[in-house]
Design a protein around this motif. Structure first.
Motif, PDB file in Angstrom:
ATOM      1  N   ALA A  42     -26.892  -9.873 -10.393  1.00 13.00           N
ATOM      2  CA  ALA A  42     -26.781 -11.184 -11.043  1.00 13.00           C
ATOM      3  C   ALA A  42     -26.126 -12.227 -10.136  1.00 13.00           C
ATOM      4  CB  ALA A  42     -25.983 -11.047 -12.341  1.00 13.00           C
ATOM      5  N   ARG A  43     -25.820 -11.828  -8.896  1.00 11.75           N
ATOM      6  CA  ARG A  43     -25.172 -12.702  -7.919  1.00 11.75           C
ATOM      7  C   ARG A  43     -23.815 -13.226  -8.406  1.00 11.75           C
ATOM      8  NH1 ARG A  43     -29.243 -13.342  -4.200  1.00 11.75           N
ATOM      9  NH2 ARG A  43     -31.353 -13.484  -4.995  1.00 11.75           N
ATOM     10  N   ARG A  44     -23.122 -12.377  -9.179  1.00 13.78           N
ATOM     11  CA  ARG A  44     -21.795 -12.762  -9.659  1.00 13.78           C
ATOM     12  C   ARG A  44     -20.683 -12.125  -8.832  1.00 13.78           C
ATOM     13  NH1 ARG A  44     -23.841 -12.061 -15.204  1.00 13.78           N
ATOM     14  NH2 ARG A  44     -22.861 -10.032 -15.171  1.00 13.78           N
ATOM     15  N   ARG A  45     -21.018 -11.181  -7.981  1.00 12.60           N
ATOM     16  CA  ARG A  45     -20.022 -10.509  -7.140  1.00 12.60           C
ATOM     17  C   ARG A  45     -20.000 -11.202  -5.797  1.00 12.60           C
ATOM     18  NH1 ARG A  45     -16.775  -8.151  -3.973  1.00 12.60           N
ATOM     19  NH2 ARG A  45     -16.478  -5.896  -3.945  1.00 12.60           N
ATOM     20  N   ARG A  46     -18.844 -11.711  -5.423  1.00 14.85           N
ATOM     21  CA  ARG A  46     -18.712 -12.449  -4.161  1.00 14.85           C
ATOM     22  C   ARG A  46     -18.143 -11.525  -3.096  1.00 14.85           C
ATOM     23  NH1 ARG A  46     -14.965 -16.830  -2.442  1.00 14.85           N
ATOM     24  NH2 ARG A  46     -16.102 -17.961  -0.841  1.00 14.85           N
ATOM     25  N   ILE A  47     -18.910 -11.310  -2.061  1.00 12.89           N
ATOM     26  CA  ILE A  47     -18.468 -10.495  -0.924  1.00 12.89           C
ATOM     27  C   ILE A  47     -18.047 -11.447   0.184  1.00 12.89           C
ATOM     28  CG2 ILE A  47     -19.154  -8.755   0.781  1.00 12.89           C
ATOM     29  CD1 ILE A  47     -19.265  -7.626  -2.007  1.00 12.89           C
ATOM     30  N   VAL A  48     -16.812 -11.306   0.644  1.00 14.32           N
ATOM     31  CA  VAL A  48     -16.300 -12.173   1.705  1.00 14.32           C
ATOM     32  C   VAL A  48     -15.961 -11.300   2.910  1.00 14.32           C
ATOM     33  CG1 VAL A  48     -14.545 -13.832   2.365  1.00 14.32           C
ATOM     34  CG2 VAL A  48     -15.358 -13.763  -0.005  1.00 14.32           C
ATOM     35  N   ALA A  49     -16.745 -11.447   3.963  1.00 15.57           N
ATOM     36  CA  ALA A  49     -16.504 -10.678   5.184  1.00 15.57           C
ATOM     37  C   ALA A  49     -15.573 -11.467   6.094  1.00 15.57           C
ATOM     38  CB  ALA A  49     -17.824 -10.387   5.896  1.00 15.57           C
ATOM     39  N   GLY A  50     -14.379 -10.938   6.255  1.00 15.67           N
ATOM     40  CA  GLY A  50     -13.395 -11.584   7.124  1.00 15.67           C
ATOM     41  C   GLY A  50     -12.847 -10.584   8.120  1.00 15.67           C
ATOM     42  N   PRO A  51     -12.125 -11.051   9.122  1.00 15.90           N
ATOM     43  CA  PRO A  51     -11.606 -10.141  10.151  1.00 15.90           C
ATOM     44  C   PRO A  51     -10.581  -9.170   9.574  1.00 15.90           C
ATOM     45  CG  PRO A  51     -10.701 -12.353  10.419  1.00 15.90           C
ATOM     46  CD  PRO A  51     -11.732 -12.444   9.343  1.00 15.90           C
ATOM     47  N   GLY A  52     -10.642  -7.943  10.040  1.00 24.93           N
ATOM     48  CA  GLY A  52      -9.703  -6.933   9.573  1.00 24.93           C
ATOM     49  C   GLY A  52      -9.844  -5.660  10.377  1.00 24.93           C
ATOM     50  N   ASN A  53      -9.062  -4.642   9.985  1.00 22.37           N
ATOM     51  CA  ASN A  53      -9.076  -3.338  10.640  1.00 22.37           C
ATOM     52  C   ASN A  53      -9.857  -2.364   9.763  1.00 22.37           C
ATOM     53  OD1 ASN A  53      -8.597  -0.982  12.010  1.00 22.37           O
ATOM     54  ND2 ASN A  53      -6.419  -0.871  11.492  1.00 22.37           N
ATOM     55  N   LEU A  54     -11.041  -2.011  10.207  1.00 19.68           N
ATOM     56  CA  LEU A  54     -11.916  -1.136   9.418  1.00 19.68           C
ATOM     57  C   LEU A  54     -11.299   0.239   9.178  1.00 19.68           C
ATOM     58  CD1 LEU A  54     -14.623  -1.133   8.011  1.00 19.68           C
ATOM     59  CD2 LEU A  54     -15.711  -0.618  10.187  1.00 19.68           C
ATOM     60  N   THR A  55     -10.455   0.689  10.081  1.00 23.49           N
ATOM     61  CA  THR A  55      -9.807   1.997   9.917  1.00 23.49           C
ATOM     62  C   THR A  55      -8.970   2.034   8.644  1.00 23.49           C
ATOM     63  OG1 THR A  55      -9.788   2.313  12.310  1.00 23.49           O
ATOM     64  CG2 THR A  55      -8.326   3.720  11.027  1.00 23.49           C
ATOM     65  N   SER A  56      -8.420   0.893   8.232  1.00 24.36           N
ATOM     66  CA  SER A  56      -7.625   0.867   6.996  1.00 24.36           C
ATOM     67  C   SER A  56      -8.510   1.157   5.786  1.00 24.36           C
ATOM     68  CB  SER A  56      -6.911  -0.474   6.831  1.00 24.36           C
ATOM     69  OG  SER A  56      -7.847  -1.513   6.611  1.00 24.36           O
ATOM     70  N   ALA A  57      -9.764   0.726   5.795  1.00 27.02           N
ATOM     71  CA  ALA A  57     -10.692   1.031   4.700  1.00 27.02           C
ATOM     72  C   ALA A  57     -11.030   2.519   4.691  1.00 27.02           C
ATOM     73  CB  ALA A  57     -11.962   0.191   4.835  1.00 27.02           C
ATOM     74  N   LEU A  58     -11.193   3.120   5.876  1.00 33.18           N
ATOM     75  CA  LEU A  58     -11.451   4.560   5.960  1.00 33.18           C
ATOM     76  C   LEU A  58     -10.282   5.349   5.391  1.00 33.18           C
ATOM     77  CD1 LEU A  58     -13.668   3.510   8.009  1.00 33.18           C
ATOM     78  CD2 LEU A  58     -13.279   5.616   9.253  1.00 33.18           C
ATOM     79  N   ARG A  59      -9.074   4.939   5.752  1.00 34.81           N
ATOM     80  CA  ARG A  59      -7.873   5.640   5.264  1.00 34.81           C
ATOM     81  C   ARG A  59      -7.744   5.519   3.741  1.00 34.81           C
ATOM     82  NH1 ARG A  59      -6.651   9.277   8.880  1.00 34.81           N
ATOM     83  NH2 ARG A  59      -6.348   8.409  10.958  1.00 34.81           N
ATOM     84  N   GLU A  60      -8.078   4.338   3.206  1.00 35.36           N
ATOM     85  CA  GLU A  60      -7.990   4.166   1.755  1.00 35.36           C
ATOM     86  C   GLU A  60      -9.030   5.035   1.040  1.00 35.36           C
ATOM     87  OE1 GLU A  60      -8.240   0.775  -1.724  1.00 35.36           O
ATOM     88  OE2 GLU A  60      -7.685   0.152   0.301  1.00 35.36           O
ATOM     89  N   ALA A  61     -10.251   5.067   1.569  1.00 35.56           N
ATOM     90  CA  ALA A  61     -11.290   5.912   0.972  1.00 35.56           C
ATOM     91  C   ALA A  61     -10.892   7.388   1.053  1.00 35.56           C
ATOM     92  CB  ALA A  61     -12.624   5.687   1.672  1.00 35.56           C
ATOM     93  N   GLU A  62     -10.284   7.786   2.161  1.00 38.04           N
ATOM     94  CA  GLU A  62      -9.802   9.163   2.309  1.00 38.04           C
ATOM     95  C   GLU A  62      -8.762   9.479   1.229  1.00 38.04           C
ATOM     96  OE1 GLU A  62      -7.943  11.885   5.909  1.00 38.04           O
ATOM     97  OE2 GLU A  62      -7.200   9.834   5.657  1.00 38.04           O
ATOM     98  N   ARG A  63      -7.838   8.545   1.004  1.00 34.59           N
ATOM     99  CA  ARG A  63      -6.794   8.750  -0.010  1.00 34.59           C
ATOM    100  C   ARG A  63      -7.396   8.837  -1.409  1.00 34.59           C
ATOM    101  NH1 ARG A  63      -4.764   5.528  -3.331  1.00 34.59           N
ATOM    102  NH2 ARG A  63      -5.506   3.633  -2.332  1.00 34.59           N
ATOM    103  N   VAL A  64      -8.357   7.943  -1.722  1.00 32.42           N
ATOM    104  CA  VAL A  64      -8.980   7.915  -3.046  1.00 32.42           C
ATOM    105  C   VAL A  64      -9.739   9.215  -3.329  1.00 32.42           C
ATOM    106  CG1 VAL A  64     -10.813   6.797  -4.400  1.00 32.42           C
ATOM    107  CG2 VAL A  64      -9.142   5.400  -3.190  1.00 32.42           C
ATOM    108  N   MET A  65     -10.414   9.753  -2.314  1.00 27.91           N
ATOM    109  CA  MET A  65     -11.290  10.907  -2.521  1.00 27.91           C
ATOM    110  C   MET A  65     -10.671  12.248  -2.125  1.00 27.91           C
ATOM    111  SD  MET A  65     -13.852   9.662  -4.019  1.00 27.91           S
ATOM    112  CE  MET A  65     -14.886  11.120  -4.034  1.00 27.91           C
ATOM    113  N   ALA A  66      -9.426  12.243  -1.652  1.00 30.38           N
ATOM    114  CA  ALA A  66      -8.799  13.484  -1.182  1.00 30.38           C
ATOM    115  C   ALA A  66      -8.738  14.549  -2.279  1.00 30.38           C
ATOM    116  CB  ALA A  66      -7.395  13.196  -0.648  1.00 30.38           C
ATOM    117  N   GLY A  67      -8.353  14.151  -3.489  1.00 35.62           N
ATOM    118  CA  GLY A  67      -8.241  15.122  -4.582  1.00 35.62           C
ATOM    119  C   GLY A  67      -9.579  15.736  -4.946  1.00 35.62           C
TER     120      GLY A  67
END
Length: 198
Positions: A42-67
């Motif tokens: 519905a084009r209601r979700r706004r994705i904003v691509a900005g500069p960052g450290n992609l490794t932090s997203a990997l670490r968060e996904a690892e934490r979320v899915m570890a259990g």
């Protein structure tokens, strides 16, 4: 049964709580996928691509899915430099990685090597991140069709595994919204890699 005190002992009670917790988390992720999918449609979700450290997203996904990984008997690990600079939307990247890990857990249940690797790397084509597993691989031909809406594999494993078929379609939509593209490949020694190239 828990409410009425009908559980046998403390060990059984903990086991029941573990099942409740994991199923509640799974249902929450499924609902989030459906909501994300409909908002992107519905084009209601706004994705904003900005500069960052992609490794932090990997670490968060690892934490979320570890259990969930541990409960399924899998090892989940990150292979990436401490700093992997990229232009991306953090929440979208985490959602992509969570979906990829869930797929690997579902379809890799019979794998001898129960390991999932979340990775990020800088290549000549751009920054590439995703998940590598050692399960049965992808049965869909051509392989790019796994990203079609509500598409599932064509083999007995895919037919007998629970799922809605929107996980990888959502991965593709989130990748496109960040200006990236998706790719998938089976490996000769077993398993597959699904990645996003930004």
């Amino acid at each position: 049964m828990l409410e009425q005190g009908m559980d046998a002992d403390a060990e059984a009670r903990q086991r029941y709580f573990g099942v409740l917790k994991s199923e509640t988390a799974r249902l929450s992720r499924l609902i989030r996928n459906v909501l994300e999918f409909s908002q992107l449609e519905a084009r209601r979700r706004r994705i904003v691509a900005g500069p960052g450290n992609l490794t932090s997203a990997l670490r968060e996904a690892e934490r979320v899915m570890a259990g969930a990984a541990t409960q399924s008997g899998f090892t989940l690990r990150v292979e990436a430099a401490d700093e992997c600079p990229a232009a991306f939307d953090h929440e979208a990247a985490v959602q992509i990685l969570v979906n990829l890990v869930e797929n690997s857990l579902k379809f890799g249940v019979g794998a001898q090597r129960r390991e999932i690797v979340l990775f990020a790397e800088t290549t000549e084509r751009g920054v590439r991140f995703g998940a590598r597993d050692f399960g049965p691989g992808i049965s869909v031909k051509p392989i790019e069709r796994i990203f079609d809406d509500f598409r599932r594999g064509d083999d007995d494993l895919a037919r007998s595994t629970k799922g809605t078929g929107i996980g990888l379609a959502l991965v593709q939509r989130l990748a496109l919204a960040m200006g990236g593209r998706v790719e998938a490949a089976n490996h000769e020694n077993g398993g597959c890699t699904v990645a996003v190239v930004l």
